[in-house]
Structure formats: C-alpha cells, structure tokens
Design a protein around this motif. Structure first.
Motif, mmCIF file in Angstrom:
data_model
loop_
_atom_site.group_PDB
_atom_site.id
_atom_site.type_symbol
_atom_site.label_atom_id
_atom_site.label_comp_id
_atom_site.label_asym_id
_atom_site.label_seq_id
_atom_site.Cartn_x
_atom_site.Cartn_y
_atom_site.Cartn_z
ATOM 1 N N VAL A 69 0.843 -1.205 0.000
ATOM 2 C CA VAL A 69 0.000 0.000 0.000
ATOM 3 C C VAL A 69 0.872 1.246 0.000
ATOM 4 O O VAL A 69 0.595 2.213 -0.715
ATOM 5 N N ARG A 70 1.948 1.229 0.768
ATOM 6 C CA ARG A 70 2.815 2.402 0.869
ATOM 7 C C ARG A 70 3.547 2.702 -0.440
ATOM 8 O O ARG A 70 4.013 3.818 -0.643
ATOM 9 N N GLN A 71 3.639 1.715 -1.346
ATOM 10 C CA GLN A 71 4.312 1.921 -2.633
ATOM 11 C C GLN A 71 3.356 2.348 -3.745
ATOM 12 O O GLN A 71 3.789 2.884 -4.762
ATOM 13 N N ALA A 72 2.075 2.081 -3.571
ATOM 14 C CA ALA A 72 1.132 2.179 -4.679
ATOM 15 C C ALA A 72 0.629 3.596 -4.916
ATOM 16 O O ALA A 72 0.412 4.369 -3.981
ATOM 17 N N ASP A 73 0.410 3.913 -6.189
ATOM 18 C CA ASP A 73 -0.260 5.160 -6.569
ATOM 19 C C ASP A 73 -1.775 4.970 -6.572
ATOM 20 O O ASP A 73 -2.526 5.891 -6.255
ATOM 21 N N ILE A 74 -2.219 3.775 -6.969
ATOM 22 C CA ILE A 74 -3.633 3.407 -6.925
ATOM 23 C C ILE A 74 -3.745 2.095 -6.162
ATOM 24 O O ILE A 74 -3.050 1.121 -6.473
#
Length: 311
Positions: A186-191
């Motif tokens: 989650v901390r890496q995602a843009d969406i």
C-alpha cells in the motif's frame, strides 16, 4: 430471444469502449429503481441475491440477477454469478440474454477506472490490486486505459490466488508480482484497488501516502468492509451513487467512528461526469472512491454488447 454467450459477450467488450459507455450513462438518460435484496440460505450455506432493473431513453430495459456466495471460494468457485436479460423498453419484448458474469466484471472494473480518471494522479504508475477473482483480473487493463500503469502488485488473502493472477497479468505483458506484505505494498502504490468480499478491514488509513487514490469496489453490504475508518479521515471521498452511503460497510463504519461525515462526501459519478464537482485538486491529496454498483452500468454494457454483436 437471442442468446449471447460468454465468448460473444467478452468479445464485444473492451475498455476503450466500456469506459466511454459508462461515462455517457452517468451523464443521464437512465432510470434506476432501487435494487431488491434477498438473503438466501440453503443446506447450511448463505448468500445474497440482488435483482437490479434499469431502463433508458435509448429504448432498452434490462434486469440483472446477481448471486453473491462468498463461501464458494472454499469450493474453487467464483463468489459471484449473474444473469442478464435485455428487453425493449417500448414494447417489453425480450431482446437478448447476455452473460451477466462478464457484464458485471467489466462494468465494475470500468466504473473503477472511470472514477480513477477523475481522481487518480495523472502520473499514477504503480497499481496494487487486492483480490484475485474475476473482477480483480480486469482491474489492471481497466486502469491502464486511463493511467500509465507500469507496475502491478497483487495481494490476496490466499497467496496462491495472488500468484495465479500475477502470472496471468505477466502473460498479458504487465510487470506484475504477488506480494504478501500488504502494508508495504500500500505504501508503494499510486492506486490501491480493493476487489474483495472481505468483512474485515484490510487497508489501514495510516498506510496511505499523499497522492494515493484508494479504489473500493468489492464490498456492497453493511457487513462487508475493505478498509478501516481512518482511510476516510480528512481525505477527498467520492461515491458511485447515492446508494453507497446507505449500503457500504466501509462508509457506515467511518460515519460511526466520526472519521467521515455524510455531508463531507464530495460527489457521485453522476456529479463528476456532469462536471458539477471537481475531481482531484492537488497531487498531494488522498482520494477515495467507494462503489456499490448500479444497474445503469449493467444496462449500458448489455446494450453495448447487443449492438456490437448485431452490427
């Protein structure tokens, strides 16, 4: 009555046509009565059946029956099954039976992408998908139709499901990988796109970094949740329809926790499509889109299939 089978239904749908059809539908010309919801119990198993009618000014009337049985995953079966019947709205004559499973999957992923087109950052490149079912399998191509998705992470409560979906996406040309550390993903995602039938929160608000778009398209009942209430605190929240605040367990939990007020919801897909409300207003904003689905989406795609097959 014409029978349009699974292969023909799928062959008539592509996101370059699905998303414009949904955008047009949300701009008006549809009548959508309240859905009918029935709890089903038989031989120790429980499910939910929804009956969803809609008609439009173009002369189509349709009814979807969709059955949701979450325990099917234990039997290796999809949790959702649907049928769709298309009629003439002028005469009531049955026109076609269209594969409801395919229509449901494409319209759900398509509506998520339509929401992301208004709410995700223009440069969103990393997509995280929670879930591994039929709808989850379409999220990446739907999102790539509106954003420059380069990397896809897949998380599922059952790891083999995530691995299978990641492998299928790699076969389609995506840089996809299964992940087990949900917080890190989650901390890496843009969406972040949640397409599960979870009844327990999966994504936590503290994990969302500035600029993230959180897409919630799995849960549709008060007892279903994909997030904790903090995902809504001080964030820009939108819904697909006015039904969402009355049916979504995610939203109801946030109302109860005081992290979201009902009047703080910024608008619906109707509002966004009609440009009555702005979408994303800054690169740093965290946007949230909560969808419970609408019969107008099913009708729009069933009519699209019918017209393309008979062109």
């Amino acid at each position: 009555m014409q029978v349009i089978d699974t292969a023909a239904t799928q062959g008539a749908l592509s996101f370059d046509a699905v998303i414009p059809a949904l955008r047009s539908a949300f701009q008006g010309g549809y009548v959508v009565p309240a859905r009918y919801v029935h709890a089903i119990e038989s031989q120790g198993r429980q499910g939910t059946s929804l009956i969803m009618p809609a008609w439009n000014a173009a002369g189509y009337f349709g009814v979807k029956v969709i059955n949701i049985f979450p325990e099917n995953t234990h039997d290796g079966l999809p949790g959702l099954h649907a049928t769709y019947t298309l009629y003439s709205a002028r005469t009531g004559v049955p026109l076609a039976s269209v594969d409801g499973d395919i229509v449901t999957a494409y319209r759900t992923a398509g509506a998520a992408a339509l929401g992301a087109d208004y709410l995700a950052r223009p440069d969103a490149r990393t997509l995280l998908i929670l879930g591994s079912g039929r709808i989850a399998s379409l999220v990446a191509p739907a999102m790539r139709a509106v954003r420059p998705i380069e990397r896809v992470l897949v998380w599922n409560v059952r790891v083999p499901g995530a691995e299978r979906l990641a492998q299928a996406l790699r076969a389609q040309g995506y840089a996809a990988e299964a992940v087990t550390d949900l917080e890190a993903a989650v901390r890496q995602a843009d969406i972040v796109s949640c397409a599960t039938l979870s009844t327990e929160p999966l994504v936590r608000g503290e994990w969302l970094r500035p600029g993230t778009h959180l897409d919630l398209i799995g849960s549709f009942k008060p007892d279903m949740k994909e997030t904790d209430p903090d995902c809504f605190r001080d964030n820009a929240v939108y819904v697909d329809t006015d039904e969402a605040p009355t049916k979504s367990g995610d939203l109801l939990a946030a109302f109860d926790a005081g992290t979201l007020a009902r009047d703080a919801i910024r608008g619906t897909l109707f509002d966004l499509a009609a440009q009555r409300v702005p979408g994303r207003e800054s690169d740093a904003a965290i946007t949230v889109f909560k969808a419970v689905g609408s019969a107008l989406e099913d009708l729009a795609l069933a009519a699209l299939v019918y017209e393309r097959v008979n062109a």
